[in-house]
Scaffold this motif. Structure first.
Motif, PDB file in Angstrom:
ATOM      1  N   ALA A 110     -12.049 -41.077  18.438  1.00 49.29           N
ATOM      2  CA  ALA A 110     -10.754 -41.582  17.986  1.00 49.29           C
ATOM      3  C   ALA A 110     -10.598 -41.386  16.475  1.00 49.29           C
ATOM      4  CB  ALA A 110     -10.617 -43.054  18.356  1.00 49.29           C
ATOM      5  N   VAL A 111      -9.426 -41.748  15.976  1.00 47.47           N
ATOM      6  CA  VAL A 111      -9.095 -41.629  14.556  1.00 47.47           C
ATOM      7  C   VAL A 111      -9.019 -43.027  13.959  1.00 47.47           C
ATOM      8  CG1 VAL A 111      -7.373 -40.840  12.891  1.00 47.47           C
ATOM      9  CG2 VAL A 111      -7.806 -39.499  14.970  1.00 47.47           C
ATOM     10  N   ALA A 112      -9.760 -43.269  12.897  1.00 45.45           N
ATOM     11  CA  ALA A 112      -9.746 -44.577  12.240  1.00 45.45           C
ATOM     12  C   ALA A 112      -8.553 -44.672  11.293  1.00 45.45           C
ATOM     13  CB  ALA A 112     -11.041 -44.801  11.470  1.00 45.45           C
ATOM     14  N   VAL A 113      -7.918 -45.845  11.300  1.00 46.10           N
ATOM     15  CA  VAL A 113      -6.829 -46.122  10.359  1.00 46.10           C
ATOM     16  C   VAL A 113      -7.220 -47.379   9.584  1.00 46.10           C
ATOM     17  CG1 VAL A 113      -4.345 -46.487  10.077  1.00 46.10           C
ATOM     18  CG2 VAL A 113      -5.200 -45.189  12.052  1.00 46.10           C
ATOM     19  N   PRO A 114      -8.011 -47.249   8.518  1.00 52.17           N
ATOM     20  CA  PRO A 114      -8.420 -48.429   7.746  1.00 52.17           C
ATOM     21  C   PRO A 114      -7.231 -48.992   6.975  1.00 52.17           C
ATOM     22  CG  PRO A 114      -9.200 -46.412   6.695  1.00 52.17           C
ATOM     23  CD  PRO A 114      -8.580 -46.004   7.986  1.00 52.17           C
ATOM     24  N   LEU A 115      -7.055 -50.317   7.056  1.00 46.56           N
ATOM     25  CA  LEU A 115      -5.891 -50.961   6.458  1.00 46.56           C
ATOM     26  C   LEU A 115      -6.288 -51.916   5.338  1.00 46.56           C
ATOM     27  CD1 LEU A 115      -3.828 -51.799   9.682  1.00 46.56           C
ATOM     28  CD2 LEU A 115      -3.611 -49.806   8.181  1.00 46.56           C
ATOM     29  N   ASN A 116      -5.378 -52.054   4.393  1.00 47.40           N
ATOM     30  CA  ASN A 116      -5.566 -52.921   3.234  1.00 47.40           C
ATOM     31  C   ASN A 116      -5.507 -54.385   3.666  1.00 47.40           C
ATOM     32  OD1 ASN A 116      -5.172 -54.381   0.811  1.00 47.40           O
ATOM     33  ND2 ASN A 116      -4.188 -52.638  -0.162  1.00 47.40           N
ATOM     34  N   PHE A 117      -6.563 -55.143   3.400  1.00 43.70           N
ATOM     35  CA  PHE A 117      -6.585 -56.534   3.848  1.00 43.70           C
ATOM     36  C   PHE A 117      -5.825 -57.469   2.910  1.00 43.70           C
ATOM     37  CE2 PHE A 117     -10.833 -55.456   2.104  1.00 43.70           C
ATOM     38  CZ  PHE A 117     -10.832 -56.230   0.954  1.00 43.70           C
ATOM     39  N   GLN A 118      -5.071 -56.897   1.966  1.00 45.16           N
ATOM     40  CA  GLN A 118      -4.118 -57.692   1.196  1.00 45.16           C
ATOM     41  C   GLN A 118      -2.716 -57.644   1.806  1.00 45.16           C
ATOM     42  OE1 GLN A 118      -4.407 -57.755  -3.204  1.00 45.16           O
ATOM     43  NE2 GLN A 118      -5.777 -56.017  -2.969  1.00 45.16           N
ATOM     44  N   TYR A 119      -2.548 -56.852   2.866  1.00 49.65           N
ATOM     45  CA  TYR A 119      -1.231 -56.713   3.480  1.00 49.65           C
ATOM     46  C   TYR A 119      -0.654 -58.056   3.922  1.00 49.65           C
ATOM     47  CZ  TYR A 119      -1.270 -51.569   4.023  1.00 49.65           C
ATOM     48  OH  TYR A 119      -1.253 -50.223   3.824  1.00 49.65           O
ATOM     49  N   LYS A 120       0.674 -58.164   3.789  1.00 46.40           N
ATOM     50  CA  LYS A 120       1.430 -59.242   4.410  1.00 46.40           C
ATOM     51  C   LYS A 120       1.924 -58.742   5.769  1.00 46.40           C
ATOM     52  CE  LYS A 120       1.115 -61.848   0.706  1.00 46.40           C
ATOM     53  NZ  LYS A 120       0.292 -63.071   0.669  1.00 46.40           N
ATOM     54  N   ALA A 121       2.596 -59.610   6.505  1.00 47.56           N
ATOM     55  CA  ALA A 121       2.979 -59.299   7.882  1.00 47.56           C
ATOM     56  C   ALA A 121       3.815 -58.033   7.986  1.00 47.56           C
ATOM     57  CB  ALA A 121       3.730 -60.485   8.492  1.00 47.56           C
ATOM     58  N   GLU A 122       4.827 -57.895   7.143  1.00 51.33           N
ATOM     59  CA  GLU A 122       5.713 -56.743   7.301  1.00 51.33           C
ATOM     60  C   GLU A 122       5.013 -55.438   6.913  1.00 51.33           C
ATOM     61  OE1 GLU A 122       8.852 -56.764   3.827  1.00 51.33           O
ATOM     62  OE2 GLU A 122       8.353 -58.820   4.393  1.00 51.33           O
ATOM     63  N   GLU A 123       4.088 -55.526   5.965  1.00 53.04           N
ATOM     64  CA  GLU A 123       3.329 -54.331   5.608  1.00 53.04           C
ATOM     65  C   GLU A 123       2.394 -53.921   6.741  1.00 53.04           C
ATOM     66  OE1 GLU A 123       2.656 -54.825   0.860  1.00 53.04           O
ATOM     67  OE2 GLU A 123       1.909 -56.459   2.104  1.00 53.04           O
ATOM     68  N   LEU A 124       1.773 -54.910   7.369  1.00 54.33           N
ATOM     69  CA  LEU A 124       0.903 -54.642   8.512  1.00 54.33           C
ATOM     70  C   LEU A 124       1.698 -54.012   9.650  1.00 54.33           C
ATOM     71  CD1 LEU A 124      -1.729 -54.872  10.120  1.00 54.33           C
ATOM     72  CD2 LEU A 124      -1.117 -57.263  10.616  1.00 54.33           C
ATOM     73  N   GLN A 125       2.862 -54.566   9.925  1.00 53.89           N
ATOM     74  CA  GLN A 125       3.701 -54.022  11.000  1.00 53.89           C
ATOM     75  C   GLN A 125       4.071 -52.571  10.724  1.00 53.89           C
ATOM     76  OE1 GLN A 125       7.160 -56.384  11.974  1.00 53.89           O
ATOM     77  NE2 GLN A 125       8.211 -54.662  12.943  1.00 53.89           N
ATOM     78  N   ALA A 126       4.466 -52.277   9.487  1.00 60.02           N
ATOM     79  CA  ALA A 126       4.860 -50.916   9.146  1.00 60.02           C
ATOM     80  C   ALA A 126       3.702 -49.939   9.296  1.00 60.02           C
ATOM     81  CB  ALA A 126       5.401 -50.878   7.715  1.00 60.02           C
ATOM     82  N   ALA A 127       2.500 -50.359   8.874  1.00 56.25           N
ATOM     83  CA  ALA A 127       1.337 -49.475   8.969  1.00 56.25           C
ATOM     84  C   ALA A 127       0.955 -49.210  10.420  1.00 56.25           C
ATOM     85  CB  ALA A 127       0.158 -50.090   8.214  1.00 56.25           C
ATOM     86  N   LEU A 128       0.983 -50.248  11.235  1.00 58.16           N
ATOM     87  CA  LEU A 128       0.644 -50.079  12.653  1.00 58.16           C
ATOM     88  C   LEU A 128       1.664 -49.192  13.355  1.00 58.16           C
ATOM     89  CD1 LEU A 128      -0.454 -53.732  13.522  1.00 58.16           C
ATOM     90  CD2 LEU A 128      -1.941 -51.735  13.310  1.00 58.16           C
ATOM     91  N   ALA A 129       2.936 -49.372  13.014  1.00 59.60           N
ATOM     92  CA  ALA A 129       3.978 -48.561  13.643  1.00 59.60           C
ATOM     93  C   ALA A 129       3.869 -47.110  13.219  1.00 59.60           C
ATOM     94  CB  ALA A 129       5.353 -49.123  13.280  1.00 59.60           C
ATOM     95  N   HIS A 130       3.679 -46.873  11.928  1.00 58.09           N
ATOM     96  CA  HIS A 130       3.643 -45.497  11.434  1.00 58.09           C
ATOM     97  C   HIS A 130       2.431 -44.738  11.963  1.00 58.09           C
ATOM     98  CE1 HIS A 130       4.715 -42.206   8.775  1.00 58.09           C
ATOM     99  NE2 HIS A 130       3.446 -42.126   8.421  1.00 58.09           N
ATOM    100  N   SER A 131       1.293 -45.415  12.031  1.00 61.19           N
ATOM    101  CA  SER A 131       0.076 -44.750  12.501  1.00 61.19           C
ATOM    102  C   SER A 131       0.030 -44.629  14.011  1.00 61.19           C
ATOM    103  CB  SER A 131      -1.166 -45.512  12.019  1.00 61.19           C
ATOM    104  OG  SER A 131      -1.213 -46.809  12.592  1.00 61.19           O
TER     105      SER A 131
END
Length: 556
Positions: A97-118
């Motif tokens: 699989a492909v890893a998508v490491p995310l910034n753990f400073q994200y707020k909810a809307e930033e997390l949503q955008a990253a999950l949707a885009h990836s």
């Protein structure tokens, strides 16, 4: 110094021989077979050997496969610098699989955008960070995520896995590992995508660089070679492992010499120096803001830093006085700075061992040596730089100042699901960096500014438009403009100029609290100025001149 580095480089080349392209998990298994009993990840809570990480990653990979994860699927990883990050990271690669490491400073809307885009299929997350309660964030984004995944909001997200549990009905990482059985890793091309890493804000048009297995491994090997790692080299850092600096320059580079990393969950100068002394660390990775804090702490208390050989501080310029304090207070054998970005698999340029402090302060080094990982046509290095006209993109004469452009075997070829950005920033293998500078006759890069508006705050890239969009959503705001301005500790910080809507009365502190609710800490403007529209500097066509706003902030 020169003879010692040469000996270490030769030992590295002898150990691995000619470069063989592998997957991340394949290379890790080769290392684990040689150094299984050696520690690989050392935290305050636990020490994991190579063999233990290998076994854990095999179980987690089997569990991911049981959940339906297949080759090429995206698995988002939202884990801070705790021990679990490493086996999860290796497991994703092992599953193909492909890893998508995310910034753990994200707020909810930033997390949503990253999950949707990836288009993530699985999210592996901690319950909370100091910035965000991620379980509450998921409740807001996709109610019922414990059993229904992302629901209609995030239709590709099928499972959320919580590290350590903490929510009834939700899968824990322990649950997933328990479902794992020995799996035959799928045939994965080393030139296929290993990581999708976000480089900027994610609420508007995120930049998600795609890095292959071979890119990150070549870059890591080159770092170990260039910086002359000894066998068993230990690296300590508080840089997040979702970022290529900690991931490639720390975790993966140490792997090539059977070394260990000592990741810190929180940057604290005292506890970091205690870890350096206790774990006999050989190298520390900093951004300049961290460097300042550490040298100040070292000047106040005595620490046994006799094992420390190298200080690598990058991501923003550091003055000579700071490097002098590093040598005086930490007494390393050598210091390094460097230059790179997410799209180039961490550092593409580094100073050389023994370079004068003036060189380390005034340049960002020359293209990174690759050793066996170098490819034909790059004179033993892993990248090549040139300058281009910032407006036309046309190549400039050697030595001319312009926008730095780079190519090489460790440079991304595309952004995920973003053909427009890919076409605008990558042409014939050359990536436009957005930084202004020059390449000297000695091959050393000198930075002079930024060609585009993105700026770095404490080593983290910030997109002004994302911040502007958040401010513009606040009631009573008519216009908002954000720019980066120089800061001695952070490199750059954000400054915002806000025009009220009509007769609205705006309070800068209230606006800052609004930003704090929606943005990671490094994106929040340090300065907010309420201005009248008539006071904004504009061109003849009415476009606001942000560079003049930034200049006004500096002079005031």
């Amino acid at each position: 110094m020169g003879d010692l580095i040469a000996e270490r480089r030769q030992a590295l080349e002898t150990r691995w021989g000619a470069w063989t392209s592998t997957t991340l998990s394949g290379r890790f298994d080769m290392v684990a077979e040689r150094f299984g009993d050696r520690p690989f990840v050392i935290t305050d809570e636990a020490t994991q050997t190579y063999a233990e990480v290998a076994a854990q990653s095999q179980r987690i990979a089997g569990g991911l496969a049981d959940l339906g994860v297949r080759r090429g699927d995206r698995v988002a990883i939202l884990i801070d610098n705790r021990a679990e990050f490493v086996p999860v990271k290796i497991a994703v690669a092992r599953a193909g699989a492909v890893a998508v490491p995310l910034n753990f400073q994200y707020k909810a809307e930033e997390l949503q955008a990253a999950l949707a885009h990836s288009e993530a299929k699985v999210l592996v997350t901690i319950g909370h960070s100091m910035a965000t309660d991620f379980l509450d964030a998921l409740d807001a984004i996709a109610p019922g995520w414990e059993t229904a995944g992302g629901g209609a909001t995030l239709p590709t997200l099928e499972y959320v896995v919580v590290v350590g549990g903490g929510r009834d009905g939700a899968l824990s990482l322990t649950d997933v590992a328990a479902r794992g059985t020995d799996i035959t890793p799928p045939e994965t091309d080393p030139d296929s995508i290993c990581d999708i890493v976000f480089t900027s804000g994610t609420s508007g048009h995120p930049l998600a660089a795609m890095l292959t297995h071979d890119m990150v491994l070549r870059s890591a090997y080159g770092s170990a070679y260039h910086r002359g790692f000894a066998d068993g080299w230990r690296i300590c850092f508080a840089l997040p492992m979702y970022h290529v600096f900690g991931y490639v320059e720390g975790l993966l580079a140490a792997m090539f010499v059977g070394g260990a990393v000592v990741p810190r969950q929180v940057f604290n100068p005292r506890t970091l120096l205690e870890a350096v002394a206790r774990e006999h660390v050989n190298e520390v990775l900093f951004v300049p803001t961290m460097t300042v804090g550490v040298v100040e702490e070292a000047a106040q208390r005595a620490y046994d830093l006799s094992s420390l050989e190298s200080v690598f501080s990058a991501a923003a310029p550091a003055p000579v006085w700071l490097w002098e304090r590093v040598q005086r207070e930490l007494a390393p054998r050598t210091v390094y700075t460097g230059y790179g970005q997410t799209e180039v698999s961490a550092a593409t340029a580094l100073t050389m061992p023994g370079d004068a402090l003036e060189v380390v302060s005034e340049t960002v080094g020359a293209c990174k040596l690759g050793g066996a990982a170098a490819t034909e046509g790059y004179d033993g290095r892993l990248a090549q730089y040139r300058t281009v006209d910032p407006f036309t993109g046309e190549p400039l004469p050697d030595g001319a100042e312009g926008e730095l452009s780079v190519r090489g075997p460790i440079v991304t070829r595309a952004y995920h699901a973003d053909p427009e950005r890919t076409a605008g920033m990558i042409e014939d293998g050359w990536l436009r960096t957005g930084d202004l500078g020059s390449v000297g006759a000695d091959g050393y890069l000198r930075l002079t500014g930024r060609a585009r508006e993105l700026y770095k705050c404490g080593g983290e890239l910030v997109a002004p438009k994302e911040v502007e969009d958040v401010i513009n959503r606040f009631p009573g705001v008519g216009q908002a403009y954000v720019a980066g301005v120089p800061d001695e500790r952070m490199g750059e910080v954000g400054a915002a100029w806000v025009v009220p809507d009509g007769d609205a009365v705006l309070d800068p502190e209230v606006l800052r609290r609004h930003c704090r609710t929606h943005l990671a800490a490094f994106k929040i403007p340090r300065m907010i100025t309420i201005v009248a529209a008539a006071d904004l500097p504009t061109t003849a066509t009415g476009k606001v001149q942000k560079y003049r706003l930034a200049q006004s902030a500096v002079t005031s």
